[in-house]
Enzyme design. Structure first.
Site, PDB file in Angstrom:
ATOM      1  N   ARG A 221       0.811  -1.335  -0.280  1.00 37.04           N
ATOM      2  CA  ARG A 221      -0.295  -0.042   0.198  1.00 37.04           C
ATOM      3  C   ARG A 221       0.870   1.192   0.048  1.00 37.04           C
ATOM      4  O   ARG A 221       0.412   2.361  -0.235  1.00 37.04           O
ATOM      5  CB  ARG A 221      -1.051  -0.097   1.162  1.00 37.04           C
TER       6      ARG A 221
ATOM      7  N   LEU B  37       7.887   0.446  -1.436  1.00 42.25           N
ATOM      8  CA  LEU B  37       8.454  -1.017  -1.226  1.00 42.25           C
ATOM      9  C   LEU B  37       9.589  -0.971  -0.006  1.00 42.25           C
ATOM     10  O   LEU B  37      10.415   0.126   0.146  1.00 42.25           O
ATOM     11  CB  LEU B  37       9.257  -1.215  -2.655  1.00 42.25           C
ATOM     12  N   GLY B  38       9.836  -1.838   0.685  1.00 39.95           N
ATOM     13  CA  GLY B  38      10.774  -1.665   1.672  1.00 39.95           C
ATOM     14  C   GLY B  38      10.132  -1.791   3.082  1.00 39.95           C
ATOM     15  O   GLY B  38      10.768  -2.175   4.022  1.00 39.95           O
ATOM     16  N   GLY B  39       8.827  -1.380   3.266  1.00 40.06           N
ATOM     17  CA  GLY B  39       8.163  -1.610   4.629  1.00 40.06           C
ATOM     18  C   GLY B  39       8.704  -0.418   5.631  1.00 40.06           C
ATOM     19  O   GLY B  39       9.589   0.295   4.941  1.00 40.06           O
TER      20      GLY B  39
ATOM     21  N   GLY C 181      -4.485  -4.495   0.449  1.00 34.46           N
ATOM     22  CA  GLY C 181      -4.705  -5.752   0.189  1.00 34.46           C
ATOM     23  C   GLY C 181      -5.839  -6.332   1.366  1.00 34.46           C
ATOM     24  O   GLY C 181      -5.420  -6.253   2.695  1.00 34.46           O
TER      25      GLY C 181
ATOM     26  N   ALA D 106      15.297  -0.027  22.068  1.00 38.99           N
ATOM     27  CA  ALA D 106      16.285   0.286  21.198  1.00 38.99           C
ATOM     28  C   ALA D 106      15.890   1.543  20.215  1.00 38.99           C
ATOM     29  O   ALA D 106      16.713   2.557  19.980  1.00 38.99           O
ATOM     30  CB  ALA D 106      16.394  -0.988  20.076  1.00 38.99           C
TER      31      ALA D 106
ATOM     32  N   VAL E  89       5.607  -1.607  19.589  1.00 39.71           N
ATOM     33  CA  VAL E  89       4.988  -1.355  18.501  1.00 39.71           C
ATOM     34  C   VAL E  89       3.378  -2.184  18.271  1.00 39.71           C
ATOM     35  O   VAL E  89       3.384  -3.434  19.344  1.00 39.71           O
ATOM     36  CB  VAL E  89       5.719  -1.990  17.073  1.00 39.71           C
TER      37      VAL E  89
ATOM     38  N   HIS F 271      45.002  -8.779  15.630  1.00 39.89           N
ATOM     39  CA  HIS F 271      45.510  -7.751  16.532  1.00 39.89           C
ATOM     40  C   HIS F 271      45.969  -6.448  15.874  1.00 39.89           C
ATOM     41  O   HIS F 271      46.782  -6.842  14.627  1.00 39.89           O
ATOM     42  CB  HIS F 271      46.381  -8.212  17.452  1.00 39.89           C
TER      43      HIS F 271
END
Length: 462
Positions: free
Chosen positions: A33, A36-38, A113, A181, A269, A441
């Site tokens: 909706r 792209l990628g949320g 959807g 976080a 969330v 190291h």
């Protein structure tokens, strides 16, 4: 339009599932909706890391003399350009998903959807409604900022993480509620940029899901940087009627009133499950999340669910792993079940925090006899050279078998080191094997070897 698989949502769970399905020969469509990628790519993981990088550069400049570098004049930051850069990074990543979809011949259907039945989605967009069908449907609709009754977000004075990414100007003051976080990262960013930040946490330490010693160490680092930390405290109410928000905060000593230009709610969330046909199809829920089996199949044949809407850690890399596992199971590959006890967590503050497995308290409560090894970065040559001596690596072993039960790190770049601990636990590597694994190291990662050695009384550098 008939497909082998339709994925509802294109976040790190959905787009990864779609690509893996295409690799396995499935005819795939993704319904999205928005971008792209949320949330992760557009309003979460990626843009926040861009903001934090700008803050790190700004902090380096302000402390350049520490490294023998003189900078003429006072350092300043153009907040709008910082935000613009982060949006540009997010946009480029979203376009990268477009490229991957084209490369893998995945159809993108723009719109909202909703499940009509176990084989059909109704898509609503500006052009109206249409139906698409598939043999399998994966729900990957993600989550959004949780709304609390005493913190009603108006998008202006009381905001969530999305608004925090695109404020029109740098606020003079901000109260952040919740120190997980999200809350801790925004606290670090805004404080570094010049905002007067107050971080409020209900539990006794900040980042409360982490080992208690790590939380206390990050709290000290924040206080050292002159940030106000209020643990064991809760926000009771917010009055937004004036120019500043008047925030009533309950502490052990009683109610205190604090004022701030902005209040950021970072208390978690909520899954996006509304209006997608869950109730109509009778998809089973528990505690507000979809019930699935080990391969993410719901109680309805042909319907699967992954990511923030199912039980498990609400993390991008978890959603991606679930998507791959789900699709491989659909294709009969019998993939290995995800071990949710071996999922790394990262917090990109300064110093950074990373962990996997049990905390010391959890191991003791589980009945283990343990060995604990800790190596401070004050003893690390690389950390001293970098001017980043805050923090440590702490490893918890089962005393009987030498199994690594948990690893907890706080320090510079530890989010890049935690994968070693995940692999160690995955491969059932013992403490003595870690000690005998030669680390380069000077590196920060030497601290893992040294912490293991400390657990067995063999540490060289402390």
């Amino acid at each position: 339009m008939n497909y082998d698989l339709i994925v509802l949502g294109s976040g790190p769970g959905g787009y990864v599932a779609a690509i893996r399905a295409s690799q396995l020969g499935m005819n795939v469509a993704v319904v999205e909706r928005s971008e792209l990628g949320g949330i992760c790519l557009n309003w979460g993981c990626i843009p926040t890391k861009s903001l934090l990088k700008s803050a790190q550069v700004f902090d380096y400049i302000k402390h350049a003399e520490t490294y023998g570098i003189s900078v003429s004049g006072d350092a300043s930051a153009d907040f709008s350009k910082v935000v613009k850069r982060s949006r540009g990074v997010a946009d480029s990543m979203s376009k990268g998903i477009q490229f991957l979809f084209k490369k893998n011949k995945i159809d993108v259907i723009q719109g909202f959807g909703k499940l009509k039945d176990n084989k059909t989605l109704t898509i609503t967009n500006e052009e109206g409604e249409k139906e698409v069908s598939a043999k399998h449907i994966i729900l990957a609709t993600g989550a959004r900022s949780k709304q609390l009754e005493n913190l009603p977000q108006d998008g202006k004075k009381i905001i969530g993480y999305r608004e925090a990414l695109t404020l029109p100007k740098l606020p003079e003051s901000m109260i952040i509620v919740g120190s997980g976080a999200i809350g801790s990262e925004f606290a670090h960013f805004y404080h570094t940029m010049g905002t007067k930040v107050t971080l409020v946490e209900y539990l006794p330490t900040i980042i409360p899901n982490e080992d208690e010693e790590v939380g206390k160490t990050l709290g000290r680092a924040f206080k050292k940087a002159k940030m106000k930390i209020m643990v064991g405290s809760s926000v009771e109410s917010v009055d937004t009627s004036g120019n500043l928000c008047k925030v009533q905060i309950k502490t052990k000593k009683g109610i205190e009133e604090h004022e701030a230009e902005i209040v950021l709610s970072a208390v978690g969330v909520t899954p996006n499950l509304e209006n997608i046909g869950i109730e109509e199809l009778g998809i089973a829920l528990e505690n507000g999340k979809v019930i699935v089996d080990d391969y993410y199949k719901t109680n309805i044949d042909g319907i699967y669910a992954i990511g923030d809407i199912v039980h498990g850690q609400a993390l991008a890399h978890v959603a991606s792993a679930e998507g791959i596992t789900c699709v491989e199971a659909i294709n009969g590959l019998k993939p290995e079940i995800i071990d949710y006890k071996n999922i790394p967590g990262c917090t990109y503050t300064s110093p950074e925090v990373a962990s996997v497995g049990m905390t010391e308290k959890m191991a003791i409560e589980a009945g283990y006899e343990i060995k604990v090894g800790k190596f401070p970065f004050t003893a690390s040559g690389k950390a001293s050279s970098a001017g980043a001596k805050d923090g440590f690596v702490k490893l918890i072993f089962d005393a009987k078998y030498g199994e690594l039960l948990g690893g907890h790190m706080i320090g510079a770049n530890v989010t890049e080191m935690v994968a070693e601990l995940v692999a160690i636990r995955k491969l059932e590597t013992t403490g003595h094997q870690i000690i005998k694994t030669v680390h380069p190291h000077p590196t920060m990662s030497e601290a893992i070897m040294e912490a293991a050695a400390a657990a067995y009384g063999e540490a060289i550098h402390i």
